[in-house]
Design a protein around this motif. Structure first.
Motif, PDB file in Angstrom:
ATOM      1  N   TRP A   1       6.941  57.901  91.714  1.00  0.00           N
ATOM      2  CA  TRP A   1       6.357  56.490  91.520  1.00  0.00           C
ATOM      3  C   TRP A   1       6.855  55.698  92.762  1.00  0.00           C
ATOM      4  CZ3 TRP A   1       8.494  54.441  86.079  1.00  0.00           C
ATOM      5  CH2 TRP A   1       7.655  55.016  85.150  1.00  0.00           C
ATOM      6  N   ILE A   2       8.049  55.648  93.157  1.00  0.00           N
ATOM      7  CA  ILE A   2       8.416  55.009  94.381  1.00  0.00           C
ATOM      8  C   ILE A   2       7.499  55.510  95.562  1.00  0.00           C
ATOM      9  CG2 ILE A   2      10.398  54.498  95.924  1.00  0.00           C
ATOM     10  CD1 ILE A   2      12.214  54.567  93.515  1.00  0.00           C
TER      11      ILE A   2
ATOM     12  N   MET B   1       3.788  54.426  95.250  1.00  0.00           N
ATOM     13  CA  MET B   1       3.684  52.774  95.568  1.00  0.00           C
ATOM     14  C   MET B   1       3.899  52.340  96.900  1.00  0.00           C
ATOM     15  SD  MET B   1       5.198  50.827  92.098  1.00  0.00           S
ATOM     16  CE  MET B   1       6.511  51.510  91.887  1.00  0.00           C
TER      17      MET B   1
ATOM     18  N   LEU C   1       7.222  38.921  89.476  1.00  0.00           N
ATOM     19  CA  LEU C   1       7.257  40.389  89.786  1.00  0.00           C
ATOM     20  C   LEU C   1       6.092  40.986  90.743  1.00  0.00           C
ATOM     21  CD1 LEU C   1       8.064  42.009  86.361  1.00  0.00           C
ATOM     22  CD2 LEU C   1       9.559  41.339  87.839  1.00  0.00           C
TER      23      LEU C   1
ATOM     24  N   LEU D   1       6.225  44.263  92.495  1.00  0.00           N
ATOM     25  CA  LEU D   1       5.879  45.261  91.478  1.00  0.00           C
ATOM     26  C   LEU D   1       4.415  45.254  91.230  1.00  0.00           C
ATOM     27  CD1 LEU D   1       6.221  47.621  89.512  1.00  0.00           C
ATOM     28  CD2 LEU D   1       6.658  45.713  87.907  1.00  0.00           C
TER      29      LEU D   1
ATOM     30  N   GLY E   1       2.652  46.812  94.443  1.00  0.00           N
ATOM     31  CA  GLY E   1       2.716  48.279  94.541  1.00  0.00           C
ATOM     32  C   GLY E   1       1.866  48.759  93.346  1.00  0.00           C
ATOM     33  N   LEU E   2       1.509  48.260  92.254  1.00  0.00           N
ATOM     34  CA  LEU E   2       0.697  48.809  91.177  1.00  0.00           C
ATOM     35  C   LEU E   2      -0.784  48.676  91.666  1.00  0.00           C
ATOM     36  CD1 LEU E   2       2.225  47.565  87.800  1.00  0.00           C
ATOM     37  CD2 LEU E   2       2.429  50.076  88.720  1.00  0.00           C
TER      38      LEU E   2
END
Length: 415
Positions: free
Chosen positions: A372-373, A376, A319, A322, A325-326
């Motif tokens: 969120w999107i 990120m 991932l 992800l 992004g985090l």
């Protein structure tokens, strides 16, 4: 020999797992904050003040309560404590007074928090963190074993307060009880007035309401909950950092066990609490004495489980998109935290789109995912050109009294 100057943490010195966890926690707190922004205040503790819930809304309430409420804030507190210890220790290694610089850092954070709390949103955490950050500084040199003893002691104090409040309500004369319940069980007229305020009221009218709510949050909630629990979680963060848990130094098996046991145990206990509150229809006395206690107690298990899960994913190197992004959100945590408040203010308050009270709990989840999107993606793009977020830059400038470099000399691939 030239005297070393305090400076922001260099990219090569950053611990990626901490940034990833910080981004995960920051996005997760939006589960709760978006409800506080968009729904009447009393509906947070008692969802039935808005009427019977649909099956989708009941599921949304259950999901948020079991898997989000208090969990992400706990992780955030843990990481704040770990970050504080890293900050002071790294400066000490350079033969500088890290404690003195940390105090200055917390004083500026307090100012940022007060501005946020009174001019943007009443649910601010920065004020409490800045004050508690000064208290925990005094305990940083304690042995880890004694820190853990203190963590357990502090953790249970709010549970006693919750029980005492429920007992106090139970012994009140009925006339006094009705008056005390006005905020937790508002009338239809009071609910309508709150919705009208946020949908159509002026900025100043909302400011007055925000100031009133801040008295409760910055005084009542602080002494009943935050000072005990948050102090304990910051100390726990120091222990977890010292033991190499937050920096991903343990084995994959360790993090697997932590994730399965933590999330499993926490979810079971918290689920039982939802069942209890639902059966008692969120009756106030039961809520304080018993109902909310399940989630409060279990949240530490779930939070540690999440830490185990995220670090395990990081170790397995899966991932990747992800995780990047985090990590980007986590590196810009201060900017992103305040941006969440600005975005939600624009969406739900009268000086924006005025959509307060227009969405169900289930529909709010889609707004949350959209934020969120956005955060990120925007954080990832920003870090291709800049070393840190704009508010991180300002905070560091005020802390170190020197302008840190903001723009990268060349475009970064950001890993």
């Amino acid at each position: 020999m030239q005297k070393p100057h305090p400076a922001p943490t260099a990219l090569k010195e950053r611990i990626r797992s901490l940034d990833i966890l910080r981004g995960f926690a920051l996005l997760g707190i939006l589960f709760i904050n978006i409800q506080l922004f968009s729904l009447p205040n009393a509906s947070f503790a008692n969802p039935l003040v808005l009427g019977e819930m649909s099956s989708l809304d009941h599921f949304s309430y259950w999901f948020v309560h079991v898997f989000a409420e208090l969990k992400f804030m706990t992780i955030f507190s843990i990481l704040f404590g770990a970050g504080m210890l890293l900050f002071v220790n790294r400066l000490a290694e350079k033969e500088m007074d890290g404690a003195k610089i940390h105090i200055r850092r917390m004083m500026w954070l307090l100012l940022f928090g007060m501005i946020h709390a009174y001019f943007i949103w009443f649910g601010d955490i920065l004020v409490a963190y800045s004050i508690i950050g000064l208290i925990v500084l005094l305990m940083r040199k304690m042995k880890d074993a004694w820190k853990l003893v203190l963590v357990v002691f502090l953790y249970f104090i709010p549970m006693l307060f919750f029980y005492a409040v429920g007992g106090f309500f139970q012994t009140m004369p009925e006339s006094m009880l009705e008056e005390s319940m006005a905020e937790m069980l508002p009338s239809a007229e009071a609910l309508a007035a709150e919705i009208e305020l946020y949908q159509n009221g002026s900025w100043f009218e909302i400011f007055i309401k925000r100031a009133e709510l801040n008295i409760n949050y910055q005084v009542g909630s602080f002494f009943m909950l935050s000072i005990w629990r948050t102090t304990g979680m910051m100390l726990l963060g120091m222990v977890l950092l010292n033991q190499g848990i937050l920096s991903a130094k343990k084995t994959k098996l360790f993090y697997t066990i932590l994730a399965v046991l933590g999330i499993g145990v926490g979810a079971i206990i918290s689920h039982f609490g939802v069942q209890e509150m639902s059966e008692h229809r969120w009756e106030v006395i039961h809520y304080f004495k018993y109902g909310y206690q399940y989630n409060y107690f279990s949240s530490i298990f779930t939070s540690l489980g999440y830490i185990g899960l995220i670090i395990l994913i990081y170790q397995l190197n899966v991932l990747k998109f992800l995780m990047k992004g985090l990590e980007a959100v986590g590196r810009l945590a201060f900017t992103n935290y305040l941006c969440q408040s600005v975005i939600c203010s624009i969406i739900f308050y009268s000086y924006g789109f005025g959509l307060f009270g227009e969405f169900t709990r289930f529909e709010l989840l889609f707004w949350m995912i959209g934020i969120w999107i956005f955060q990120m993606a925007s954080s990832y793009i920003w870090l291709k050109y800049y070393r840190m977020g704009p508010l991180e830059w300002l905070w560091r400038y005020l802390t170190y009294k020197e302008k840190p470099q903001l723009r990268l000399s060349v475009k970064s691939s950001f890993r």
